[in-house]
Design an enzyme around this catalytic site. Structure first.
Site, PDB file in Angstrom:
ATOM      1  N   ARG A  94     -96.981   3.798 -35.535  1.00 42.75           N
ATOM      2  CA  ARG A  94     -98.189   3.381 -36.254  1.00 42.75           C
ATOM      3  C   ARG A  94     -97.935   3.078 -37.731  1.00 42.75           C
ATOM      4  O   ARG A  94     -98.777   2.475 -38.395  1.00 42.75           O
ATOM      5  CB  ARG A  94     -99.292   4.441 -36.118  1.00 42.75           C
ATOM      6  CG  ARG A  94    -100.009   4.344 -34.776  1.00 42.75           C
ATOM      7  CD  ARG A  94    -101.058   5.421 -34.637  1.00 42.75           C
ATOM      8  NE  ARG A  94    -100.466   6.698 -34.278  1.00 42.75           N
ATOM      9  CZ  ARG A  94    -101.085   7.885 -34.394  1.00 42.75           C
ATOM     10  NH1 ARG A  94    -102.313   7.941 -34.865  1.00 42.75           N
ATOM     11  NH2 ARG A  94    -100.483   8.993 -34.036  1.00 42.75           N
ATOM     12  N   ASN A 118     -82.829  -0.169 -90.189  1.00 43.21           N
ATOM     13  CA  ASN A 118     -84.024  -0.922 -89.787  1.00 43.21           C
ATOM     14  C   ASN A 118     -83.600  -2.317 -89.320  1.00 43.21           C
ATOM     15  O   ASN A 118     -82.892  -3.030 -90.037  1.00 43.21           O
ATOM     16  CB  ASN A 118     -84.988  -1.062 -90.969  1.00 43.21           C
ATOM     17  CG  ASN A 118     -86.338  -1.601 -90.507  1.00 43.21           C
ATOM     18  OD1 ASN A 118     -87.198  -0.853 -90.094  1.00 43.21           O
ATOM     19  ND2 ASN A 118     -86.489  -2.913 -90.563  1.00 43.21           N
TER      20      ASN A 118
END
Ligand code: UD1
Ligand code: MG
Length: 482
Positions: free
Chosen positions: A18, A384
């Protein structure tokens, strides 16, 4: 109770048709673990001296999976599914004599909500009552499909009757057999050859052992588990979804009891192996998967998926997809960040909006705030990286690394063509394409000096709005100067 003398048999030979799946039923996952994985985890609480799994359908899938989870498990192959009694007989025949003593517990492989503590309580009850067979039963409102537990006038258990073999009166009984049974090994050994398949389904029912024990004058009994969902199986995708939802609800409830804030349990999914510290906050729409670990005071979400990610204390992760990544304490990630495997963000670092990272070690307090791709890179502490930076790691054939040192300042719209090395404290100019190493403290500028070609718009695009605007600005400047 001595748990060292327990042998566990897990039945998992059924077809699971199923599910309509090429994946074996018990391998379907719930909360990050296969259904049978949940059962084996629960069983491990009993510290069984031996686990036997009965496999049949799709055994080439399920066998290796079981042996990965329980390396010394015995696999017993059931070629045809002739019933639970037949399956246990095959398991029994595959066991060494030394494992056929003490207590034998039979469970099914498709009950993902099963808890080890319930099995422990059941096994303890079975052993202390000295029964030949014990049934883990449940009282349900709709017993349809289950075997019913039959009792005599004095309330003593006499047997189990299957749905298809039940009289109307028997079918009305609401005490059901969960499927989990405990046996005295000596009794089971003697009972298995006595089972017959003379019933409506033509199967060997393991449940018939209960009546056999009674016939032999042995003790039988049932131990009712209040939480019947623990023994519920998933036979189709709808049941799979509802058991998954329930499993998740239980996992979330436990975390909330342990001090985690979950704003919206309806949209939060947490796998069973995830670890959270107290005072973590989870905002709506979050999936924490795999072996994800989140430390205290971190806030995750909204709308984030983290799989096998380690999040440090106090970090903030917003609308992020991350996998196999480490996010340092106090770091900021998102919104809209994509952390691929091998990303390591340092303490108080930042990976900002529309940034994708892969195999990237970004140092403490280093920042990649906007619109960038960082692949195969190392960025030193305090550096950065400017907006719109691409770490060009792939030359079309091979991947290469870019290393940027500590406290560097690289400008917007840079391309780092790997392999390349930027020294500590170095900088770059906007729009640079960095192909050569930059020494510490140097400023690398690769875009040429700017050249202004006067009157270009008026000459090349006469009559356009662009040319007109340029003329008007020029006229205004001249009026101002005179
Ligand atoms: C069984 C019980 C029933 C109980 C119910 C709980 C019997 C006869 N009936 O019924 O009393 O209420 O479970 O869910 O035991 N399996 C094998 N080989 C087989 C047959 C089954 O490995 O030959 C496995 C299946 O994969 C499954 C489990 O055993 O995991 C139960 O089999 P299933 O066919 O679902 O039994 P039910 O008829 O539901
Ligand atoms: Mg069933």
């Amino acid at each position: 109770m001595s748990t060292t003398s327990i042998t566990v048999i897990v039945l998992a030979a059924g077809g699971g048709t199923r599910m309509k799946s090429k994946t074996m039923k018990v391998l379907h996952p719930i909360a990050g673990r296969s259904m049978i994985g949940h059962v084996l985890e629960a069983v491990s609480v009993l510290e069984p001296r031996r686990v036997v799994a009965v496999v049949g359908h799709q055994r080439e899938q399920v066998g290796p999976h079981i042996q990965e989870l329980v390396p010394d498990a015995v696999l017993a192959v059931q070629e045809t599914q002739d019933g639970t009694g037949h399956a246990v007989r095959i398991a029994w025949d595959s066991l060494e004599e030394s494992d056929r003593t003490g207590t034998v517990l039979v469970a099914y492989g498709d009950t993902p909500l099963l808890e080890g503590e319930s099995l422990r309580a059941f096994a303890e009850d079975h052993v202390s009552a000295g029964r030949a067979v014990s049934i883990l039963s449940g009282i349900v409102t709709d017993p349809f499909g289950y075997g019913r537990v039959l009792r005599d006038e004095s309330g003593e258990v006499t047997g189990i009757v299957e749905e298809k073999d039940a009289t109307d009166e028997q079918a009305a009984v609401c005490e059901i057999n969960s499927g989990i049974l405990a046996f005295d090994a000596g009794f089971l050994d003697a009972a298995l050859p006595r089972l017959s398949n003379d019933n409506v389904k033509g199967e060997y029912y393991l449940t018939d052992t209960v009546a056999l024990a009674r016939q032999d004058g042995l003790d039988v009994g049932a131990f009712a588990l209040d939480d019947v969902l623990q023994t519920e199986g998933a036979n189709d995708r709808a049941q799979l979804a509802s058991l998954a939802k329930e499993k998740n609800r239980r996992i979330l409830t436990r975390w909330m009891q342990d001090g985690v804030t979950i704003i919206d349990p309806d949209t939060t999914w947490i796998d069973v192996d995830v670890r959270l510290e107290a005072d973590v906050t989870i905002l709506p729409g979050v999936q924490l998967l795999g072996a994800t670990v989140v430390a205290e005071d971190a806030v995750i979400g909204p709308d984030s998926t983290l799989k096998d990610v380690e999040v440090g204390a106090g970090a903030r992760v917003v609308r992020t997809h991350g996998e196999l990544a480490v996010i340092g304490a106090g770091a900021n990630v998102g919104p809209f960040s994509y952390l691929r495997p091998g990303t390591e963000l340092g303490v108080e670092g930042k990976i900002g909006g529309f940034v994708e990272t892969k195999n990237a070690k970004i140092g403490d307090r280093a920042k990649v705030p906007h619109l960038s791709y960082v692949g195969d890179a190392e960025i030193g502490e305090g550096t950065n990286v400017g907006a719109g930076t691409i770490f060009a790691n792939y030359d079309g054939q091979q991947k290469h690394r870019t290393v940027i040192g500590r406290h560097a300042r690289t400008a917007s719209n840079n391309t780092f063509v790997a392999p390349v090395h930027v020294g500590d404290g170095a900088g770059t100019g906007a729009g640079s394409v960095i192909r050569e190493d930059v020494p510490p403290g140097a400023l690398a500028v690769s875009a040429g000096p700017q050249r202004n070609i006067e009157g270009w718009a008026q000459r090349k695009r006469p009559g356009t709005d662009q040319a007109q605007a340029a003329d008007q600005a020029r006229a205004a400047d001249e009026a101002h100067e005179s």
